[in-house]
Design a protein around this motif. Structure first.
Motif, PDB file in Angstrom:
ATOM      1  N   LEU A 293       6.352   6.987  -0.246  1.00 56.45           N
ATOM      2  CA  LEU A 293       6.419   7.284   1.182  1.00 56.45           C
ATOM      3  C   LEU A 293       5.059   7.197   1.881  1.00 56.45           C
ATOM      4  N   PHE A 294       3.988   7.201   1.097  1.00 63.23           N
ATOM      5  CA  PHE A 294       2.658   7.097   1.696  1.00 63.23           C
ATOM      6  C   PHE A 294       2.177   5.652   1.765  1.00 63.23           C
ATOM      7  N   SER A 295       3.046   4.704   1.429  1.00 61.97           N
ATOM      8  CA  SER A 295       2.643   3.295   1.414  1.00 61.97           C
ATOM      9  C   SER A 295       2.280   2.770   2.791  1.00 61.97           C
ATOM     10  N   ARG A 296       2.773   3.398   3.859  1.00 63.26           N
ATOM     11  CA  ARG A 296       2.425   2.954   5.213  1.00 63.26           C
ATOM     12  C   ARG A 296       1.289   3.781   5.815  1.00 63.26           C
ATOM     13  N   ILE A 297       1.198   5.040   5.421  1.00 61.92           N
ATOM     14  CA  ILE A 297       0.194   5.932   6.020  1.00 61.92           C
ATOM     15  C   ILE A 297      -1.216   5.602   5.544  1.00 61.92           C
ATOM     16  N   VAL A 298      -1.395   5.488   4.235  1.00 59.19           N
ATOM     17  CA  VAL A 298      -2.749   5.362   3.672  1.00 59.19           C
ATOM     18  C   VAL A 298      -3.478   4.117   4.191  1.00 59.19           C
ATOM     19  N   PRO A 299      -2.860   2.918   4.164  1.00 57.64           N
ATOM     20  CA  PRO A 299      -3.598   1.761   4.697  1.00 57.64           C
ATOM     21  C   PRO A 299      -3.857   1.857   6.193  1.00 57.64           C
ATOM     22  N   CYS A 300      -2.974   2.532   6.930  1.00 56.50           N
ATOM     23  CA  CYS A 300      -3.180   2.681   8.378  1.00 56.50           C
ATOM     24  C   CYS A 300      -4.360   3.610   8.660  1.00 56.50           C
ATOM     25  N   VAL A 301      -4.425   4.725   7.935  1.00 55.89           N
ATOM     26  CA  VAL A 301      -5.545   5.658   8.103  1.00 55.89           C
ATOM     27  C   VAL A 301      -6.865   4.960   7.800  1.00 55.89           C
ATOM     28  N   LYS A 302      -6.887   4.183   6.736  1.00 55.50           N
ATOM     29  CA  LYS A 302      -8.098   3.440   6.366  1.00 55.50           C
ATOM     30  C   LYS A 302      -8.446   2.418   7.445  1.00 55.50           C
ATOM     31  N   ASP A 303      -7.444   1.749   7.997  1.00 56.15           N
ATOM     32  CA  ASP A 303      -7.659   0.695   8.980  1.00 56.15           C
ATOM     33  C   ASP A 303      -8.258   1.218  10.276  1.00 56.15           C
ATOM     34  N   ILE A 304      -7.870   2.426  10.693  1.00 58.41           N
ATOM     35  CA  ILE A 304      -8.354   2.937  11.971  1.00 58.41           C
ATOM     36  C   ILE A 304      -9.732   3.591  11.839  1.00 58.41           C
ATOM     37  N   GLY A 305     -10.267   3.666  10.624  1.00 59.48           N
ATOM     38  CA  GLY A 305     -11.635   4.145  10.463  1.00 59.48           C
ATOM     39  C   GLY A 305     -11.769   5.568   9.986  1.00 59.48           C
ATOM     40  N   LEU A 306     -10.693   6.182   9.496  1.00 62.45           N
ATOM     41  CA  LEU A 306     -10.769   7.519   8.915  1.00 62.45           C
ATOM     42  C   LEU A 306     -10.724   7.371   7.398  1.00 62.45           C
ATOM     43  N   TRP A 307     -11.890   7.381   6.745  1.00 62.49           N
ATOM     44  CA  TRP A 307     -11.915   7.116   5.305  1.00 62.49           C
ATOM     45  C   TRP A 307     -13.097   7.827   4.650  1.00 62.49           C
ATOM     46  N   GLY A 308     -13.315   9.082   5.089  1.00 65.12           N
ATOM     47  CA  GLY A 308     -14.391   9.873   4.512  1.00 65.12           C
ATOM     48  C   GLY A 308     -14.084  10.313   3.094  1.00 65.12           C
TER      49      GLY A 308
END
Length: 370
Positions: A293-308
């Motif tokens: 279920l996180f297959s769509r969330i994780v790459p989107c979060v990374k793409d928008i620049g939240l990846w601390g």
């Protein structure tokens, strides 16, 4: 029949009031928008559709097996309770699980409609207001469709899950204009998209497959909108502001992960909450389901620049960090293609039926002697 007569458990309140916060922003520049967002706005207008007409509501649905759910997918499978269930009991369990799942979809779509309307009100850019206005209509259509499916085909609803309600409340109470994007477009919509996709790709039931495919076609645009808007905005934020949003994402992801247990269903069958939670945690099928279920969330979060580092560690703890490398654009294009293919197949079948009817009419009208 009124919805309250169909709830497995009556909601605590008939109307949930979330106090509004933040400013409504007007923009007097009417001719200076971003080409990407204006193109998405045009696509949003072009792709509007009527849920009454596009979906084949006459298709029958067995309320006791609406999705073709295998036994192994039910969290009671293999427990001491399973052997005691009759076939009728198992059918009722499938009905309740499908009702619980689609009820959360329904409540989430109403939340998405309200968040999209909030974005129209609060976002400073007019091109984003334009697109979000089309999304508000999309979400209204989705809520209409899920509501109809639950009322007419399953005949049972569940109240909103506590964790989903908590995340929605946090999203709507925040005065910062980007938070409805982050809470709804990225977290709630991202998780819902993955759930929709897994059911769409595994069910052999034509009506829910249609509903999910067509809803996902819209949602692909919504996620693209959130990515565009947040990616542009987050480039301007300080490290402190970015960390604040990462904390929101971490908390929201844990809430959404815990939302997926369906414990309310087992409680409805007389199983104590602690035992129901344990069964849900021990289920191998549900563990895989939660991870995917996180297959769509994780790459989107990374793409928008939240990846601390702290956010990445949270995803390591959840076992989903590697999903950050998924090709989100490919997933979204596939969502659109599946809906278009489904339409093409349906229209081709309808055309064959019309041709056959004409041929039969011609044959019937011929004289016996030719």
């Amino acid at each position: 029949m009124p919805t309250f007569d169909l709830y497995a458990k009556e909601p605590d309140e008939s109307v949930w009031q979330v106090p509004a916060s933040g400013a409504a922003r007007f923009n007097w520049e009417y001719d200076n928008g971003r080409d990407r967002l204006l193109a998405l706005y045009q696509k949003g207008k072009d792709k509007q559709w009527d849920g009454q007409k596009r979906i084949e509501w006459e298709l029958e649905v067995d309320p006791y097996d609406p999705l073709g759910t295998p036994d192994e997918a039910l969290s009671l499978y293999g427990t001491r309770h399973w052997a005691k269930l009759t076939e009728k009991d198992k059918g009722e369990l499938r009905r309740h699980y499908a009702s619980w799942q689609f009820s959360q979809f329904l409540h989430g779509e109403q939340g998405a409609m309200i968040c999209a309307a909030r974005i129209v009100e609060s976002v400073p850019d007019l091109d984003a207001k334009f697109y979000s206005a089309t999304q508000t209509m999309d979400e209204a259509r989705h809520a209409e469709i899920y509501g109809r499916f639950l009322h007419e085909k399953i005949g049972l609803l569940y109240p909103i899950n506590d964790n989903l309600q908590s995340l929605l409340g946090d999203t709507l109470r925040d005065s910062r204009w980007d938070m409805p994007y982050l809470g709804m477009q990225v977290l709630i919509e991202g998780l819902a998209l993955a759930a929709f996709g897994m059911i769409r790709d595994t069910t052999d039931k034509p009506l829910p497959k249609q509903i999910l495919a067509y809803v996902m076609q819209d949602e692909a645009r919504h996620v693209a909108f959130g990515r565009m808007a947040l990616r542009d905005y987050y480039r301007q934020l300080t490290d402190v502001e970015l960390r604040e949003r990462e904390e929101f994402v971490i908390e929201g992801c844990y809430l959404m992960r815990d939302r997926l247990r369906g414990v309310e269903v087992l409680e409805n069958f007389g199983i104590p909450k602690a035992e129901a939670e344990a069964y849900s945690e021990e289920s191998e099928f549900l563990a895989l389901f939660r991870k995917l279920l996180f297959s769509r969330i994780v790459p989107c979060v990374k793409d928008i620049g939240l990846w601390g580092k702290r956010l990445q560690q949270a995803y390591v703890d959840m076992g989903v960090l590697e999903m950050g490398d998924s090709d989100l654009d490919l997933l979204m294009s596939q969502d659109e293609e599946i809906a278009e293919k489904l339409d093409a197949e349906r229209f081709a079948a309808e055309e064959r039926e019309r041709v056959a009817e004409v041929r039969d009419a011609v044959e019937a009208g011929r004289c016996p002697d030719g």
